[in-house]
Scaffold this motif. Structure first.
Motif, PDB file in Angstrom:
ATOM      1  N   ASN A 466      18.750 -15.536  39.210  1.00 34.19           N
ATOM      2  CA  ASN A 466      19.421 -16.612  38.481  1.00 34.19           C
ATOM      3  C   ASN A 466      19.607 -16.249  37.005  1.00 34.19           C
ATOM      4  OD1 ASN A 466      19.520 -18.134  40.785  1.00 34.19           O
ATOM      5  ND2 ASN A 466      17.727 -19.377  40.308  1.00 34.19           N
ATOM      6  N   ALA A 467      18.599 -15.615  36.402  1.00 32.66           N
ATOM      7  CA  ALA A 467      18.691 -15.246  34.989  1.00 32.66           C
ATOM      8  C   ALA A 467      19.831 -14.260  34.760  1.00 32.66           C
ATOM      9  CB  ALA A 467      17.374 -14.653  34.515  1.00 32.66           C
ATOM     10  N   THR A 468      19.992 -13.294  35.657  1.00 40.41           N
ATOM     11  CA  THR A 468      21.075 -12.315  35.522  1.00 40.41           C
ATOM     12  C   THR A 468      22.438 -12.987  35.639  1.00 40.41           C
ATOM     13  OG1 THR A 468      19.660 -10.601  36.481  1.00 40.41           O
ATOM     14  CG2 THR A 468      22.027 -10.186  36.460  1.00 40.41           C
ATOM     15  N   THR A 469      22.602 -13.862  36.626  1.00 42.87           N
ATOM     16  CA  THR A 469      23.881 -14.547  36.841  1.00 42.87           C
ATOM     17  C   THR A 469      24.235 -15.439  35.652  1.00 42.87           C
ATOM     18  OG1 THR A 469      23.493 -14.534  39.230  1.00 42.87           O
ATOM     19  CG2 THR A 469      25.146 -16.072  38.388  1.00 42.87           C
ATOM     20  N   GLN A 470      23.276 -16.217  35.168  1.00 46.48           N
ATOM     21  CA  GLN A 470      23.546 -17.140  34.067  1.00 46.48           C
ATOM     22  C   GLN A 470      23.853 -16.395  32.774  1.00 46.48           C
ATOM     23  OE1 GLN A 470      19.939 -19.388  34.277  1.00 46.48           O
ATOM     24  NE2 GLN A 470      20.677 -20.763  35.872  1.00 46.48           N
TER      25      GLN A 470
END
Length: 944
Positions: A466-470
């Motif tokens: 999620n951190a990478t996508t956001q």
């Protein structure tokens, strides 16, 4: 499959395009087809075809691409295309030039033909909107450059003195497209910025001479000119880089030895004369038919009339009189109704006018208020103030109202205010999406760090994904925002500052995105999701400089399992050495310079290549404590200070001290003076400090996470924090970020890519062998000069050392250092001077190490004195045909401060800089970079 792919071609608007210039027409029609139009192209020879004329009558639009020297085409259009056809003309034109000089005869002839063409155009097609394209460089017949260069292969070129407005077709296509889709009653003239023609031609000829290695003479001559378009047009000016425009065009021209004509006038000249000789006769309007005049009869007999009148019966006279009264009353009633209708119509018109004015005023007010709100939010883009959260609701409602108005008016009006409203709404939409995403991204980041620190229990793999996508989404939104702002921001100082702030933020976020994309996916494995992972964190005291950052003072062993820290143990380096046992043969340099017959863990960081040093550390740890390390991290004193600044003061109650980033260096120096070697069993001061800092990191509140992560990143970029891992994937990621402490030889940077690109690296590494903390009192100033030629780069590196200590008492004292220079593999050492004198051969080492040429020597900087070293060496260069680039790469040693650094690239006349990075001062013979050695950095230029 999307609707766009399944749409029938017949559903698309159809445009009929007439042209005899195949190449030019193809560029324009290709541009139109990108807008979803079906374009059918025909030559002017087919204009009499009844079927094609029928297509013109039903088409969305008919466009004629005309050459201004062929006025016979206008008669064909006027004779064959019905007036009801919606038509537009695209006409390239040239600034008129009239001169008796033979060398300018082509330009004058084109100017005369163009004048006749425009006169005929205005006469035959008065209601057709025309799109004129002035001085287009890449259309030969109207190119001022083509007219001047058509004088070749003559060696003496004549330059007319007049104003021109050069442009390029590819740049003007946007304006042409806008004019086609948003036609107006007025014709349009698309042009570049007006410049002096003589100066523009002189610059172009200079570029041509340089490219083709020829010498051309020029002279300027006065000429006569007229208005390019002899009737009213709306001028649309496009921006273009004139030097780049000239260079691109000139590269397409042949050399004088292989010259060929650039263009020729059509063979219609003779036809034109014939047409002109035939006087166009038009039948004069027939005189109006004669009006026959009739004279009224005057032979009325008055007596008979009176008699007849009085003989009428009374009833008949009354009936006639009643009929006359009725007729008059009807006329009066009809007139009253007409006046009433006109009055009511006036009221309605007035109401409509007032209503229109009200709607227009309200629309303007909506645009103004929305723009002000959006710009205010942009000014506080990265603020979390409560005021912004409160205004979010009403601003969204106001944006919705403006969107309704813009959609309504945009379908019927084509005005700048509607376009501006649409751009403002686009910015507002992106801004709203960004504000919704930021809290989610920060929450994910906080939860991820909390899990690593053992403060919460979550799914680390999902959090990392999620951190990478956001992070990627945040960057894409800001990049979109930056592009949309070009249509909203003006040239005011406030808006320029806002644009600069956003651009800088994008640069910072690009680094964060790269960091997130390369490291975040690795966190599950690094965090021990599958098996326990133990890492050694080295604290290196840079007050006693060593190759990888400083004297190895203490070590912390950090163990992670299931994505969280489960154990931290900290010891001093002397304690680790005591547990090793036996004798370990040291490297020759350590034995020669430090006088040590045994190799201790505290001296394990002798190799400047940190991955190699980390391998040695793992061997010592395995031998002393039987721990198999998954990685080694090294933190120097400056990196420790940056982390303490982010965390806040660190308490050391056992020493009755509070450590801050301001007193850290002073406290370390004090305890070095108090205790040279820790007593057996006593806790080393630096070990206690390292342990307390790590414990404070693990207990840090979430509000400190952003600052802590930022400080960690800055420490790594400044080579104050190094990483080495046994896992190849993890090591590759940190090497790509430049955080591995490896001896680097990077590739050519993308902005300086050329046919031949040379990256010339240098890594200067120092080791304090005086067994003191003299680096606390040492300053440096670095000057590196590179004299370039086509065959070599001659280097002169001057470093001025200044020892500011006032006494020889320990831990102060002279700075005795072993200095190593890692040059490029093919570099050849010339000499090394200390205070102007060559260093002795016995004190000089020249060899190969880590695939690089190594030069090493020992220097001494006495207390209160300065010493200057001067290294000279040569790097051979291999040049190929085409462009070339040279880049000097200065790698920074961990543990060193940001010393002033001046890099000078001097170049010969045959090399002229085309691109330079980073920013620099440029003279006729040199490029001067003024910088600080805060990080490893490239300094270079691309030459032509």
């Amino acid at each position: 499959m999307s609707a766009l792919l399944t749409q029938a071609i017949s559903d698309q608007p159809e445009v009929i395009f007439f042209s005899d210039d195949t190449l030019l027409a193809k560029q324009i029609t290709t541009k139109l087809q990108t807008q979803g139009l079906t374009v059918r192209s025909f030559g002017f020879s087919e204009i009499r075809d009844a079927a094609i004329v029928s297509l013109c009558e039903t088409a969305y639009k008919t466009i004629f691409l005309l050459e201004p020297t062929k006025k016979n085409l206008l008669e064909k259009i006027a004779q064959n295309i019905p007036q009801q056809v919606l038509a537009q003309c695209i006409v390239p034109v040239i600034t008129p030039c009239f001169s008796s000089a033979p060398k300018l005869q082509f330009w004058q002839k084109v100017s005369h033909l163009q004048a006749d063409f425009l006169s005929q155009l205005n006469y035959l097609l008065p209601n057709t909107q025309c799109i004129f394209l002035r001085d287009c460089i890449d259309i030969p017949i109207v190119s001022p450059l083509a007219e001047v260069f058509s004088q070749l292969p003559a060696q003496q070129l004549l330059l007319p003195e007049l104003s021109i407005a050069p442009t390029k077709l590819s740049v003007s296509l946007e304006e042409i497209q806008r004019a086609i889709f948003h036609p107006t009653r007025s014709s349009i003239l698309i042009q570049g910025t007006e410049v002096s023609g003589a100066a523009f031609f002189a610059q172009a000829i200079e570029i041509y001479s340089r490219i083709h290695q020829c010498k051309l003479q020029t002279s300027v001559t006065p000429v006569e000119t007229t208005t390019t378009i002899p009737f009213y047009v709306v001028v649309e000016e496009v921006e273009i880089n004139l030097e780049s425009l000239s260079t691109e065009y000139i590269k397409t021209l042949p050399s004088p030895q292989h010259w060929r004509p650039l263009f020729s006038l059509a063979s219609e000249q003779k036809k034109t004369e014939v047409v002109e000789s035939q006087a166009a006769t038009y039948p004069e309007p027939a005189p109006p038919p004669a009006v026959k005049k009739f004279s009224p009869s005057v032979a009325t007999n008055v007596v008979s009339d009176i008699t007849s009148l009085f003989t009428l019966s009374h009833q008949k006279h009354q009936a006639v009189r009643s009929k006359e009264v009725s007729t008059v009353e009807k006329k009066i009633s009809k007139k009253k109704k007409k006046n009433t209708a006109l009055f009511l119509l006036g009221l309605v018109s007035t109401g409509v006018t007032l209503g229109t004015l009200f709607l227009a005023g309200f629309f303007w007010l909506s645009v103004f208020l929305t723009e002000r709100t959006v710009l205010q939010e942009l000014a506080n883009l990265f603020s979390d103030s409560g005021e912004q959260a409160e205004t979010g609701g009403w601003s969204q409602r106001w944006n919705s109202l403006l969107a309704v108005q813009a959609d309504s008016y945009g379908s019927i009006l084509d005005i700048a205010l509607v376009s501006k409203a649409e751009k403002i709404l686009a910015v507002a939409a992106v801004l709203q999406s960004y504000r919704e995403l930021v809290p989610q991204a920060r929450q994910t980041e906080q939860t991820l760090v909390q899990h690593l620190f053992g403060q919460t229990d979550s799914d680390l793999s999902l959090l990392a994904q999620n951190a990478t996508t956001q992070s990627q989404s945040s960057y894409e939104l800001l990049a979109t925002l930056e592009s949309e702002l070009s249509g909203v921001l003006s040239e005011t100082e406030e808006h320029k500052q806002l644009q600069t702030k956003l651009t800088n933020t994008l640069l910072e976020l690009r680094g964060e995105v790269a960091l997130s994309q390369q490291i975040t996916p690795l966190l599950p494995a690094m965090g021990g999701i599958r098996s326990k992972q133990t890492y050694a964190v080295l604290f290196q005291n840079s007050q006693e400089l060593r190759p990888t950052g400083g004297f190895l003072q203490s070590i912390a062993f950090v163990t992670l399992a299931q994505g969280s820290v489960i154990d931290v143990q900290t010891i001093g380096s002397y304690e680790l050495d005591a547990a090793i046992g036996g004798v370990v043969t040291p490297p020759q340099d350590i034995e020669r310079l430090l006088g040590e017959s045994n190799w201790f863990a505290r001296d394990a960081n002798w190799d400047p290549d940190f991955p190699s040093t980390a391998t040695t550390i793992r061997w010592f740890v395995d031998r002393a404590r039987n721990i198999q390390l998954s990685g080694v991290l090294a933190l120097d004193t400056q990196g420790m200070a940056e982390i303490i600044e982010a965390l806040g003061p660190v308490d050391l109650p056992e020493y009755n001290e509070v450590i801050t980033h301001k007193n850290l260096f002073e406290r370390l120096e004090y305890h070095s003076e108090a205790v040279l070697v820790p007593e057996s069993g006593a806790k080393d001061y630096s070990a206690a400090l390292l342990d307390r800092v790590l414990q404070k990191i693990l207990a840090a509140p979430v509000e400190k996470f952003p600052t802590l992560l930022q400080s960690t990143r800055l420490a790594a970029e400044g080579q104050h924090l190094l990483f080495s891992f046994t896992d190849e994937t993890q090591q590759s990621a940190f090497t790509a970020l430049g955080w591995s402490g490896s001896i680097l030889h990077p590739p050519c940077p993308s902005q300086l890519t050329a046919t031949t690109c040379v990256v010339d690296p240098l890594y200067q590494v120092e080791a304090n062998v005086g067994v003191n903390k003299a680096n606390y009192y040492l300053t440096r100033a670095i000057s590196h000069q590179v004299a370039l030629s086509t065959t070599q780069a001659l280097h002169t590196r001057i470093v001025e050392y200044n020892n500011t200590a006032q006494s020889n008492s320990w831990p102060k004292g002279p700075y005795k250092a072993y200095v190593r220079y890692y040059l490029a593999p093919n570099s050849e050492f010339s000499q090394l001077l200390v205070n102007g004198s060559p260093i002795s051969v016995q004190n000089l080492v020249v060899s190969r190490e880590h695939g690089r040429t190594l030069v090493g020597a020992t220097i001494t900087v006495p207390v209160g004195a300065s010493v200057t070293t001067q290294l000279e060496y040569v790097t051979p260069l291999t040049t190929k045909s085409g462009s070339s680039a040279y880049v000097f790469f200065n790698q920074k040693q961990p543990g060193t401060n940001a010393a002033p650094l001046a890099v000078t690239l001097s170049y010969p006349p045959e090399l002229q800089p085309e691109k330079i990075a980073p920013q620099a001062e440029v003279t006729d013979t040199a490029i001067i970079f003024s910088d600080k050695e805060e990080k490893s950095r490239m300094y270079g230029a691309k030459f032509f």
